[in-house]
Design an enzyme around this catalytic site. Structure first.
Site, PDB file in Angstrom:
ATOM      1  N   CYS A  17      -3.324  18.306 -77.752  1.00  7.92           N
ATOM      2  CA  CYS A  17      -4.065  17.162 -77.207  1.00  7.92           C
ATOM      3  C   CYS A  17      -5.052  16.699 -78.279  1.00  7.92           C
ATOM      4  O   CYS A  17      -4.865  17.004 -79.463  1.00  7.92           O
ATOM      5  CB  CYS A  17      -4.742  17.517 -75.884  1.00  7.92           C
ATOM      6  SG  CYS A  17      -5.965  18.841 -75.986  1.00  7.92           S
ATOM      7  N   ASN A  20      -8.322  19.878 -78.003  1.00  8.13           N
ATOM      8  CA  ASN A  20      -7.895  21.285 -77.779  1.00  8.13           C
ATOM      9  C   ASN A  20      -8.933  22.081 -76.970  1.00  8.13           C
ATOM     10  O   ASN A  20      -9.117  23.277 -77.187  1.00  8.13           O
ATOM     11  CB  ASN A  20      -7.574  21.992 -79.105  1.00  8.13           C
ATOM     12  CG  ASN A  20      -6.855  23.331 -78.942  1.00  8.13           C
ATOM     13  OD1 ASN A  20      -7.026  24.227 -79.767  1.00  8.13           O
ATOM     14  ND2 ASN A  20      -6.067  23.504 -77.905  1.00  8.13           N
ATOM     15  N   CYS A  22      -9.499  20.752 -73.343  1.00  9.49           N
ATOM     16  CA  CYS A  22      -9.232  20.444 -71.927  1.00  9.49           C
ATOM     17  C   CYS A  22      -7.753  20.598 -71.573  1.00  9.49           C
ATOM     18  O   CYS A  22      -7.376  21.507 -70.836  1.00  9.49           O
ATOM     19  CB  CYS A  22      -9.686  19.024 -71.589  1.00  9.49           C
ATOM     20  SG  CYS A  22     -11.467  18.762 -71.778  1.00  9.49           S
ATOM     21  N   ARG A  23      -6.894  19.704 -72.062  1.00 11.52           N
ATOM     22  CA  ARG A  23      -5.505  19.650 -71.598  1.00 11.52           C
ATOM     23  C   ARG A  23      -4.592  20.682 -72.259  1.00 11.52           C
ATOM     24  O   ARG A  23      -3.872  21.412 -71.558  1.00 11.52           O
ATOM     25  CB  ARG A  23      -4.934  18.243 -71.821  1.00 11.52           C
ATOM     26  CG  ARG A  23      -5.576  17.177 -70.960  1.00 11.52           C
ATOM     27  CD  ARG A  23      -5.245  15.782 -71.463  1.00 11.52           C
ATOM     28  NE  ARG A  23      -5.869  15.518 -72.761  1.00 11.52           N
ATOM     29  CZ  ARG A  23      -5.657  14.452 -73.510  1.00 11.52           C
ATOM     30  NH1 ARG A  23      -4.782  13.543 -73.095  1.00 11.52           N
ATOM     31  NH2 ARG A  23      -6.289  14.291 -74.652  1.00 11.52           N
ATOM     32  N   SER A  24      -4.582  20.738 -73.594  1.00  7.77           N
ATOM     33  CA  SER A  24      -3.605  21.652 -74.228  1.00  7.77           C
ATOM     34  C   SER A  24      -3.926  23.134 -73.975  1.00  7.77           C
ATOM     35  O   SER A  24      -2.980  23.932 -73.854  1.00  7.77           O
ATOM     36  CB  SER A  24      -3.409  21.343 -75.723  1.00  7.77           C
ATOM     37  OG  SER A  24      -4.601  21.422 -76.447  1.00  7.77           O
ATOM     38  N   ASP A 134      -6.623  11.954 -70.406  1.00  8.16           N
ATOM     39  CA  ASP A 134      -7.749  12.748 -70.900  1.00  8.16           C
ATOM     40  C   ASP A 134      -8.812  12.858 -69.802  1.00  8.16           C
ATOM     41  O   ASP A 134      -9.397  11.845 -69.396  1.00  8.16           O
ATOM     42  CB  ASP A 134      -8.311  12.032 -72.133  1.00  8.16           C
ATOM     43  CG  ASP A 134      -9.385  12.837 -72.823  1.00  8.16           C
ATOM     44  OD1 ASP A 134      -9.850  13.836 -72.237  1.00  8.16           O
ATOM     45  OD2 ASP A 134      -9.753  12.457 -73.948  1.00  8.16           O
TER      46      ASP A 134
HETATM   47  P1  4NP Z   1      -8.690  17.186 -74.644  1.00  6.13           P
HETATM   48  O1  4NP Z   1     -10.016  16.413 -74.150  1.00  6.13           O
HETATM   49  O2  4NP Z   1      -8.070  16.315 -75.711  1.00  6.13           O
HETATM   50  O3  4NP Z   1      -7.863  17.279 -73.437  1.00  6.13           O
HETATM   51  O4  4NP Z   1      -9.172  18.520 -75.184  1.00  6.13           O
HETATM   52  C1  4NP Z   1     -11.007  15.973 -75.038  1.00  6.13           C
HETATM   53  C2  4NP Z   1     -12.010  16.829 -75.420  1.00  6.13           C
HETATM   54  C3  4NP Z   1     -13.005  16.380 -76.260  1.00  6.13           C
HETATM   55  C4  4NP Z   1     -12.992  15.071 -76.714  1.00  6.13           C
HETATM   56  C5  4NP Z   1     -11.988  14.209 -76.326  1.00  6.13           C
HETATM   57  C6  4NP Z   1     -10.994  14.671 -75.493  1.00  6.13           C
HETATM   58  N1  4NP Z   1     -14.040  14.609 -77.548  1.00  6.13           N
HETATM   59  O5  4NP Z   1     -14.071  13.401 -77.858  1.00  6.13           O
HETATM   60  O6  4NP Z   1     -14.895  15.403 -77.980  1.00  6.13           O
END
Ligand code: 4NP
Length: 165
Positions: A17, A20, A22-24, A134
């Site tokens: 994602c 790294n 939340c989703r992955s 996201d």
């Molecule tokens: P992820 O979510 O891609 O599912 O881990 C996010 C976590 C942090 C950020 C964006 C998306 N960020 O902008 O810090």
């Protein structure tokens, strides 16, 4: 003497994602849990990574840890890392959470690498727009919705993986 080769039945999968956290990490945890239930742990190598580097070294977001725990899945021991150029050769399958991640991965891979690049929701029987959205800036219910998408998709992905072994 010939060089030892990996077991031909083994398969390696990298979930990706943006951050790294939340989703992955959820996809990694859910898929590892299902692979364990299927008794395939010895043949399936699973990791996750982010296309961005803001959270490198951090554990998963507490909201991901919470929704995973409520569904019997542990994210213990995970720590965010960024996608590396070597990943495109090291993994059989790189599974992106959304179309933006997939575009970034294709750009980073260029024409090299043996990994097949796919979207997680390519495997979802109810794929919607194809993205695991996201949830980072939303509320906790976003994490429940994301969990359901990941869980459905991982259930189908394990059947796909079985067929390649
Ligand atoms: P992820 O979510 O891609 O599912 O881990 C996010 C976590 C942090 C950020 C964006 C998306 N960020 O902008 O810090």
């Amino acid at each position: 003497m010939s060089t030892p080769r990996p077991d031909p039945r083994s398969v390696s999968i990298l979930f990706v994602c943006l951050g790294n956290i939340c989703r992955s990490p959820l996809a990694e945890g859910v898929f590892r849990h299902r692979v364990g239930l299927a008794g395939l742990d010895a043949w399936v190598h699973i990791e996750s990574a982010g296309t961005g580097g803001w959270h490198v070294g951090e554990p998963p977001d507490p909201r991901s840890v919470d929704v995973a725990r409520r569904n019997g899945v542990s994210l213990d021991g995970q720590s965010a890392r960024r996608v590396q150029p070597d990943d495109f050769d090291a993994f059989d399958l790189i599974v992106a959470m959304d179309g933006s991640n997939l575009r970034d991965l294709r750009r980073a891979a260029g024409s090299g690498g043996r990994a097949e690049l796919v979207l997680l929701r390519d495997f979802d029987p109810d794929p919607g727009d194809g993205d695991v959205p996201d949830p980072y800036y939303g509320g906790p219910d976003g994490f429940d919705r994301v969990f359901d998408m990941i869980d459905r998709s991982c259930s189908a992905l394990i059947e796909h993986v079985r067929q390649t072994m």
